[in-house]
Write a protein that holds these residues in place. Structure first.
Motif, PDB file in Angstrom:
ATOM      1  N   TYR A  71      46.181  48.364  70.187  1.00 24.28           N
ATOM      2  CA  TYR A  71      46.177  48.111  71.440  1.00 24.28           C
ATOM      3  C   TYR A  71      46.799  47.079  71.549  1.00 24.28           C
ATOM      4  O   TYR A  71      47.464  45.766  72.625  1.00 24.28           O
ATOM      5  CB  TYR A  71      44.322  47.296  71.566  1.00 24.28           C
ATOM      6  N   LEU A  72      46.881  46.114  70.544  1.00 25.04           N
ATOM      7  CA  LEU A  72      48.017  44.489  70.590  1.00 25.04           C
ATOM      8  C   LEU A  72      49.698  45.075  70.649  1.00 25.04           C
ATOM      9  O   LEU A  72      49.887  44.098  71.443  1.00 25.04           O
ATOM     10  CB  LEU A  72      47.507  43.908  68.948  1.00 25.04           C
ATOM     11  N   VAL A  73      49.897  46.128  70.022  1.00 25.56           N
ATOM     12  CA  VAL A  73      51.076  46.104  70.637  1.00 25.56           C
ATOM     13  C   VAL A  73      51.615  47.245  72.270  1.00 25.56           C
ATOM     14  O   VAL A  73      52.142  46.336  72.381  1.00 25.56           O
ATOM     15  CB  VAL A  73      51.760  47.457  69.626  1.00 25.56           C
ATOM     16  N   GLY A  74      50.634  47.585  72.725  1.00 25.08           N
ATOM     17  CA  GLY A  74      50.431  48.095  73.770  1.00 25.08           C
ATOM     18  C   GLY A  74      50.331  46.518  74.484  1.00 25.08           C
ATOM     19  O   GLY A  74      50.895  46.637  75.765  1.00 25.08           O
ATOM     20  N   ARG A  75      49.848  45.142  74.503  1.00 22.71           N
ATOM     21  CA  ARG A  75      49.398  43.924  74.986  1.00 22.71           C
ATOM     22  C   ARG A  75      51.007  43.504  75.035  1.00 22.71           C
ATOM     23  O   ARG A  75      51.069  42.639  76.184  1.00 22.71           O
ATOM     24  CB  ARG A  75      48.480  44.152  74.455  1.00 22.71           C
ATOM     25  N   ILE A  76      51.882  43.005  74.241  1.00 24.68           N
ATOM     26  CA  ILE A  76      52.517  43.067  73.806  1.00 24.68           C
ATOM     27  C   ILE A  76      53.546  43.192  74.088  1.00 24.68           C
ATOM     28  O   ILE A  76      54.928  42.793  74.550  1.00 24.68           O
ATOM     29  CB  ILE A  76      52.676  41.388  72.505  1.00 24.68           C
ATOM     30  N   GLY A  77      54.046  44.632  73.984  1.00 21.74           N
ATOM     31  CA  GLY A  77      54.908  45.519  74.515  1.00 21.74           C
ATOM     32  C   GLY A  77      55.540  45.625  72.593  1.00 21.74           C
ATOM     33  O   GLY A  77      55.635  45.702  71.934  1.00 21.74           O
ATOM     34  N   GLY A  78      56.170  46.863  72.702  1.00 20.78           N
ATOM     35  CA  GLY A  78      57.222  47.562  71.837  1.00 20.78           C
ATOM     36  C   GLY A  78      57.877  47.026  72.076  1.00 20.78           C
ATOM     37  O   GLY A  78      58.313  46.519  72.140  1.00 20.78           O
ATOM     38  N   PRO A  79      59.023  47.272  70.824  1.00 22.48           N
ATOM     39  CA  PRO A  79      60.107  46.961  70.434  1.00 22.48           C
ATOM     40  C   PRO A  79      61.529  47.049  71.651  1.00 22.48           C
ATOM     41  O   PRO A  79      62.445  46.104  71.859  1.00 22.48           O
ATOM     42  CB  PRO A  79      61.164  47.888  68.877  1.00 22.48           C
ATOM     43  N   ARG A  80      61.162  47.845  72.633  1.00 24.90           N
ATOM     44  CA  ARG A  80      62.175  47.845  73.919  1.00 24.90           C
ATOM     45  C   ARG A  80      61.314  46.651  74.652  1.00 24.90           C
ATOM     46  O   ARG A  80      63.216  45.828  74.993  1.00 24.90           O
ATOM     47  CB  ARG A  80      62.587  48.908  74.592  1.00 24.90           C
TER      48      ARG A  80
ATOM     49  N   TRP B  87      61.001  43.958  73.213  1.00 24.36           N
ATOM     50  CA  TRP B  87      61.034  42.633  73.244  1.00 24.36           C
ATOM     51  C   TRP B  87      62.881  42.498  72.832  1.00 24.36           C
ATOM     52  O   TRP B  87      63.034  41.362  73.567  1.00 24.36           O
ATOM     53  CB  TRP B  87      60.715  42.665  71.086  1.00 24.36           C
ATOM     54  N   LEU B  88      63.604  43.511  73.285  1.00 18.89           N
ATOM     55  CA  LEU B  88      65.234  43.568  73.373  1.00 18.89           C
ATOM     56  C   LEU B  88      64.912  42.913  75.258  1.00 18.89           C
ATOM     57  O   LEU B  88      65.710  42.038  74.957  1.00 18.89           O
ATOM     58  CB  LEU B  88      65.225  45.201  73.357  1.00 18.89           C
ATOM     59  N   ARG B  89      64.514  43.482  75.771  1.00 18.11           N
ATOM     60  CA  ARG B  89      64.868  43.182  76.760  1.00 18.11           C
ATOM     61  C   ARG B  89      64.360  42.219  77.134  1.00 18.11           C
ATOM     62  O   ARG B  89      65.716  41.275  78.204  1.00 18.11           O
ATOM     63  CB  ARG B  89      63.466  44.646  77.496  1.00 18.11           C
ATOM     64  N   ARG B  90      63.810  41.464  76.787  1.00 17.68           N
ATOM     65  CA  ARG B  90      62.922  39.753  76.594  1.00 17.68           C
ATOM     66  C   ARG B  90      64.014  39.180  75.988  1.00 17.68           C
ATOM     67  O   ARG B  90      64.313  38.025  76.961  1.00 17.68           O
ATOM     68  CB  ARG B  90      61.604  39.623  76.077  1.00 17.68           C
ATOM     69  N   LEU B  91      64.738  39.371  75.018  1.00 17.23           N
ATOM     70  CA  LEU B  91      65.839  38.906  74.359  1.00 17.23           C
ATOM     71  C   LEU B  91      67.070  38.796  75.365  1.00 17.23           C
ATOM     72  O   LEU B  91      67.530  37.780  75.216  1.00 17.23           O
ATOM     73  CB  LEU B  91      66.093  38.912  72.554  1.00 17.23           C
ATOM     74  N   ALA B  92      67.117  39.817  76.113  1.00 20.77           N
ATOM     75  CA  ALA B  92      68.739  39.962  76.543  1.00 20.77           C
ATOM     76  C   ALA B  92      68.481  39.278  77.793  1.00 20.77           C
ATOM     77  O   ALA B  92      69.599  38.901  78.966  1.00 20.77           O
ATOM     78  CB  ALA B  92      68.909  41.564  76.635  1.00 20.77           C
ATOM     79  N   ARG B  93      67.316  39.135  78.467  1.00 22.35           N
ATOM     80  CA  ARG B  93      67.420  38.995  79.956  1.00 22.35           C
ATOM     81  C   ARG B  93      67.582  37.233  79.604  1.00 22.35           C
ATOM     82  O   ARG B  93      66.684  36.558  79.212  1.00 22.35           O
ATOM     83  CB  ARG B  93      65.821  39.251  80.297  1.00 22.35           C
TER      84      ARG B  93
END
Length: 102
Positions: free
Chosen positions: A54-63, A65-71
């Motif tokens: 549930y927690l990983v689904g709520r905050i998103g997975g590694p992809r 996280w990488l999209r947020r860093l690239a944005r």
């Protein structure tokens, strides 16, 4: 056919390590005749087993996280300049809340 990913394995290991002892307590309660407590602990163990997924689904997975860093970040929070009005502060607060909700 691809097998389960590394993140799925970590989620499962975290869930089992948290819910394992709770499951054992629930079974012991059922074995000794305390039905309500046993069912309660088993339900808690099932919820705890699912919590990392549930927690990983709520905050998103590694992809995600990488999209947020690239944005690129367009708004600055906590900068040197003071906001001109209270509405600007509210806009900044809501954008921070929206980031954590995604």
């Amino acid at each position: 056919m691809r097998g389960p990913g590394l993140l799925w394995l970590l989620q499962t290991a975290a869930g089992i390590s948290m819910s394992g002892p709770i499951f054992v307590v629930g079974v012991e309660y059922l074995r000794t005749g305390r039905i309500i407590g046993g069912v309660g602990f088993l339900a808690l163990a099932a919820a705890t087993l699912y919590f990392p997924t549930y927690l990983v689904g709520r905050i998103g997975g590694p992809r995600a996280w990488l999209r947020r860093l690239a944005r690129p970040v367009t708004d600055t929070i906590g900068g040197d300049s003071e906001p001109d009005s209270d509405s600007d502060t509210e806009t900044q607060r809501s954008s921070v809340r929206d980031r954590f909700r995604r």
